[in-house]
Design an enzyme around this catalytic site. Structure first.
Site, mmCIF file in Angstrom:
data_model
loop_
_atom_site.group_PDB
_atom_site.id
_atom_site.type_symbol
_atom_site.label_atom_id
_atom_site.label_comp_id
_atom_site.label_asym_id
_atom_site.label_seq_id
_atom_site.Cartn_x
_atom_site.Cartn_y
_atom_site.Cartn_z
ATOM 1 N N GLU A 86 0.829 -1.208 0.000
ATOM 2 C CA GLU A 86 0.000 0.000 0.000
ATOM 3 C C GLU A 86 0.865 1.262 0.000
ATOM 4 O O GLU A 86 0.564 2.241 -0.688
ATOM 5 C CB GLU A 86 -0.928 0.021 1.218
ATOM 6 C CG GLU A 86 -1.924 -1.114 1.285
ATOM 7 C CD GLU A 86 -2.996 -1.053 0.224
ATOM 8 O OE1 GLU A 86 -3.023 -0.068 -0.549
ATOM 9 O OE2 GLU A 86 -3.802 -1.980 0.148
ATOM 10 N N ASP A 99 -4.226 -9.711 -8.662
ATOM 11 C CA ASP A 99 -4.609 -8.778 -9.730
ATOM 12 C C ASP A 99 -3.465 -7.942 -10.304
ATOM 13 O O ASP A 99 -3.143 -8.025 -11.493
ATOM 14 C CB ASP A 99 -5.755 -7.864 -9.246
ATOM 15 C CG ASP A 99 -5.497 -7.231 -7.883
ATOM 16 O OD1 ASP A 99 -4.431 -7.481 -7.290
ATOM 17 O OD2 ASP A 99 -6.362 -6.471 -7.404
ATOM 18 N N GLU A 111 -18.513 -6.368 -2.859
ATOM 19 C CA GLU A 111 -17.141 -6.854 -2.710
ATOM 20 C C GLU A 111 -16.984 -8.257 -3.288
ATOM 21 O O GLU A 111 -15.932 -8.601 -3.809
ATOM 22 C CB GLU A 111 -16.730 -6.880 -1.237
ATOM 23 C CG GLU A 111 -16.178 -5.576 -0.729
ATOM 24 C CD GLU A 111 -14.838 -5.210 -1.334
ATOM 25 O OE1 GLU A 111 -13.808 -5.305 -0.643
ATOM 26 O OE2 GLU A 111 -14.811 -4.811 -2.514
ATOM 27 N N GLU A 162 -12.070 0.177 -9.752
ATOM 28 C CA GLU A 162 -11.622 -0.704 -10.848
ATOM 29 C C GLU A 162 -12.601 -0.759 -12.014
ATOM 30 O O GLU A 162 -12.194 -0.804 -13.182
ATOM 31 C CB GLU A 162 -11.364 -2.120 -10.314
ATOM 32 C CG GLU A 162 -10.097 -2.269 -9.508
ATOM 33 C CD GLU A 162 -10.221 -1.732 -8.095
ATOM 34 O OE1 GLU A 162 -9.174 -1.550 -7.437
ATOM 35 O OE2 GLU A 162 -11.359 -1.482 -7.636
ATOM 36 N N THR A 169 -1.082 1.087 -10.839
ATOM 37 C CA THR A 169 -2.316 0.452 -10.364
ATOM 38 C C THR A 169 -3.128 1.400 -9.487
ATOM 39 O O THR A 169 -4.315 1.203 -9.289
ATOM 40 C CB THR A 169 -1.998 -0.846 -9.594
ATOM 41 O OG1 THR A 169 -3.192 -1.616 -9.440
ATOM 42 C CG2 THR A 169 -1.381 -0.559 -8.231
#
Length: 865
Positions: free
Chosen positions: A79, A226, A320, A338, A424
């Site tokens: 993160e 991902d 989710e 996304e 990302t």
């Protein structure tokens, strides 16, 4: 800035900053917070995209002046890399671009880059492993394995966590000329590539950072994996290294062979890729259509995106997680970007105005359901419309950026977006980095690549004229067959093992068809290595020993059957419970924008049968505990009564306020700091007597949510709420009154990476004198990968197996209604202790039955391989 600075995030319901350590812990979600003004840094380049250059200049000065990266705090390497390091590099990229243009940032001298380099060095200690895979967490001040670091004992990390570093680390090396960052990121990627499952070319979700063994062997394109795939392709684009493209195409070939089951993307086992690992999908896979556009594989991108859009139209937001028949599996939606990202890329690729309509829907839903007076609030439950006091930094960093770019014309932009690649986290890195400070050898000659059919490479970096040869209806023709896929039909599941065997043996027994009284079914179970045990309490237990199956294929069928049975058992438990309810504040200045998650009662008005709900002003009762006759009935009459939990039964409180003339009641938890963010929800149980005399609705709020109402009373005096099963649309007159607020606020907010499971709903009966506590674990927070085990047992099965005289079977899931509640448990004892119904075995206990044989099964797998 007004409510939260210098905190890392805004809490949009309570209008204050989220400071780590000052709020109840949210577990891994809080690892993104490092007391470094996260949201400010994460949104720097968004300001320039929005043409807010003056605001950007002020924000950069604030970052340079106020942000401290030397905090004694443990943060997520992943993160911190994508949000903070990426944010600093994105800010630096656009700062030097503006400086070159000669109008803004003339004073700028690379200060953000110096901070980025400082942060890069703070992350490097995490890479001190023999494998080169980083530890998942690092202390900003003390690194890892230092006596004061409080981290460094971890053994596992997710594939995305270790594989999503190359863009930021390589950019840092290219900007500064210091090669060590790019070298470390490449080493981690090389190790993951070498550890891929060689026969399937897939990677698992979790890997041991010391040994390289796969800890979780399920594979998909969503949470945990991902951005590893995303960064392989984008590293090729940014750095021009063919080895990254070859790796990506090798993985992509495997994804399209095993995981892609159009329009679905389903997780499989890496060593047995014909075997699905779960029957639900998580929302993070919504980025994949956008990546497919970058790859040039448009058809499946359009198909998956359309399926996701149908789910959004059904629930307003993407849950989710949702099942293969499009029911809610995990009900939260933390405003993830996304899907908006994929919408933007599909519009760029096709020019189809349909995707502008999709974007318009996203914006309308955000304004209608997520906008609150201080920002945008994450959805705690897409079915009720209730909110969470959360606005992650990625909402501003990504969602706002992609939605603006979707609608922006070239003239609206002060720079050419085509000169940059998105990380990302949607940070902008300039493509000219590919030719700057190349300190790394471009080709890794030690790595072998799989020979692929040439067609796999046909559409990499394609020409859009070839993709859409004079056919503006191309995308629509692909979408058309999918327009009713969510509402009107069940997707046809592909019998994976049978498909690989051609006409092969007939399909295995499905869990939904199984009858314990059918001898033929029992024979099939035996062949699959599944034995059926009748327990003394009347339940039936299923246990599978793969080694007792007639063949390895039968063992696979048995694993699939056991997995289906657990899903079916879990679903039936859910259907027996009441779903959470909503408390919606409808008076000024909230106008229905704030929705709180509430627990229902097993008595009183059933709000699911009274769709209009109960609306009224709130009033605090005296005595506040509601355990004796109400002494201020004139204040309570025709109002919704607020009271504190404790000292008597819930039903007694309800009778007292009903007698005083209240039209409803809200019980507020007396446990200071309790919140539905961190504690499982429950139902309020009756008192063991007949409760038919209670006719008003009663709901329960945890302390934090209750305080939102109490604070509103202190500030605005008259506060009106709606008690309902699901939040209602705001009234038109409210909309009109609130129009100005909406216009002023319409460009703010965001959310991220931990896929946290939804809250349980159990039933708690309040007892005299005790305070209360209930600790339960959400079964869905456990990893689904345990289906690898050799021995699997399913108890808690009495509700599934018909008696010997019955021939009924559970109805297929896709034929059932959609408003199924989520994972819910029933607590039936007092405040002070939890007593599970002895016929109900929680899911974690079912999964625990598997554990003793996992090790043996893994050894068997190694022998197999």
């Amino acid at each position: 800035q007004e409510h939260a600075y210098p905190a890392d995030e805004l809490m949009p319901l309570t209008c204050r900053g989220r400071v780590r350590g000052q709020e109840p812990s949210r577990g891994d979600v809080d690892d993104a917070l490092g007391k470094f003004s996260l949201t400010l840094i994460d949104t720097l380049d968004t300001l320039v995209v929005l043409n807010k250059t003056k605001e950007f200049e002020e924000a950069v000065k604030k970052v340079i002046k106020d942000v401290n990266l030397d905090n004694d705090i443990v943060v997520s390497v992943f993160e911190t890399n994508i949000r903070v390091l990426g944010g600093l590099l994105g800010g630096h990229s656009v700062a030097i671009m503006l400086k070159e243009k000669g109008e803004h940032m003339q004073w700028y001298n690379g200060e953000l880059l110096h901070m980025a380099k400082d942060l890069g060095y703070k992350l490097l200690p995490a890479f001190n492993t023999t494998s080169g895979l980083p530890y998942p967490r690092v202390n900003l001040k003390f690194g890892v394995r230092h006596p004061e670091a409080r981290t460094g004992t971890e053994t596992d990390t997710c594939t995305a966590c270790a594989g999503t570093l190359i863009l930021e680390f390589a950019a840092l090396s290219r900007f500064t000329g210091t090669s060590i960052f790019e070298e470390y990121a490449r080493k981690a990627l090389d190790f993951i590539w070498e550890k891929r499952q060689r026969s399937s070319n897939l990677v698992g979700v979790t890997i041991n950072i010391h040994t390289g063994d796969w800890v979780r062997k399920d594979s998909g394109v969503g949470a945990g994996i991902d951005s590893y795939y995303e960064y392989l392709l984008k590293a090729y684009v940014l750095l021009g290294d063919d080895s990254f493209l070859e790796r990506f195409n090798t993985h992509y070939d495997a994804i399209m062979r095993y995981i892609s089951q159009p329009p679905l993307l389903l997780d499989v086992h890496i060593h047995k890729p014909m075997l699905n690992a779960r029957t639900w999908m998580d929302s993070l896979l919504a980025f994949f259509p956008g990546l497919q556009v970058l790859k040039g594989d448009i058809r499946p991108a359009i198909e998956t995106h359309e399926m996701l859009y149908q789910v959004i139209k059904k629930h307003n937001f993407l849950p989710e997680a949702f099942t293969t028949d499009f029911r809610v599996h995990w009900a939260q939606h933390p405003l993830r970007p996304e899907f908006a990202e994929s919408t933007y890329f599909l519009y760029k690729a096709t020019g189809d105005p349909y995707y502008l309509e999709v974007g318009k829907t996203l914006i309308e839903n955000l304004n209608k359901y997520a906008r609150v007076p201080c920002g945008f609030a994450a959805m705690k439950d897409v079915r009720t419309g209730s909110h969470e006091d959360r606005m992650d930094s990625f909402f501003l960093a990504e969602m706002f950026k992609y939605l603006y770019l979707l609608f922006a014309d070239k003239d609206d932009m002060i720079f050419d977006i085509e000169d940059y690649i998105f990380t990302t986290e949607a940070h902008l890195l300039p493509l000219w980095l590919s030719t700057t400070n190349q300190t790394i050898s471009k080709k890794n000659t030690t790595t072998e690549y799989t020979e692929l059919d040439d067609s796999n490479f046909d559409w990499t970096c394609p020409n859009t004229q070839i993709l859409f040869p004079n056919d503006p209806m191309f995308a629509q023709s692909i979408r058309e067959p999918l327009k009713n896929v969510v509402d009107k039909s069940c997707p046809r599941s592909i019998p994976r093992a049978e498909e690989s065997l051609g006409s092969g043996p007939k399909p295995p027994l499905r869990a939904r068809d199984f009858m314990a009284s059918n001898p033929e079914h029992l024979e099939i179970l035996k062949k699959m290595g599944v034995s059926l045990i009748h327990l003394k309490d009347g339940r039936v237990q299923l246990v599978q020993h793969a080694v007792q199956a007639a063949s390895s294929l039968d063992a696979e069928d048995g694993l699939r059957f056991m997995q289906e049975m657990i899903e079916l058992s879990s679903q039936q438990q859910k259907e027996q419970q009441l779903p959470p309810r909503a408390v919606q504040i409808v008076s000024h200045p909230f106008f229905g924008r704030v929705v709180l998650t509430a627990g229902p009662a097993q008595f009183g008005m059933d709000l699911s049968k009274h769709k209009a709900g109960t609306r009224g002003f709130v009033a605090t009762i005296k005595p506040y505990n509601g355990c004796s006759e109400i002494t201020n009935p004139e204040a309570v009459k025709e109002k919704i009564a607020l009271m504190q939990r404790g000292q008597c039964m819930f039903a007694e409180k309800a009778r007292n306020i009903q007698k005083a003339g209240a039209i409803g009641g809200i019980v507020i938890d007396d446990n200071e700091g309790s919140s539905s963010d961190t504690a499982p929800l429950f139902q309020m149980a009756g008192d063991g007597k007949n409760t038919d005399d209670i006719t008003i609705p009663m709901l329960f709020l945890f302390n934090k949510e209750g305080n939102i109402i109490l604070d509103a009373i202190r500030e605005y005096e008259a506060v009106e709420v709606l008690l309902s099963d699901k939040a209602k649309d705001r009234d038109l007159e409210m909309e009109n009154m609130d129009q100005k607020l909406s216009e002023n606020d319409s460009h703010k907010q965001n959310s991220e990476e931990a896929t946290s499971a939804s809250r349980d709903v159990g039933a708690v009966r309040e007892e005299p004198e005790e305070g209360e506590s209930s600790d339960t674990t959400d079964p869905d927070s456990l990893p689904p990968a345990h289906t690898d085990s050799d021995s699997v047992s399913v108890s808690d099965w009495d509700s599934l197996v018909p008696g010997t005289d019955e021939a009924s079977a559970p109805e297929p899931a896709c034929m059932q209604g959609d408003n199924q509640p989520q994972e819910q448990k029933t607590e039936t004892e007092s405040n002070s202790k939890v007593n599970w119904d002895n016929k109900v075995q929680p899911m974690e206990s079912i999964l625990a039955d598997w554990n003793e044989d996992i090790e043996a099964f893994e050894m068997m797998e190694k022998d197999e391989l």
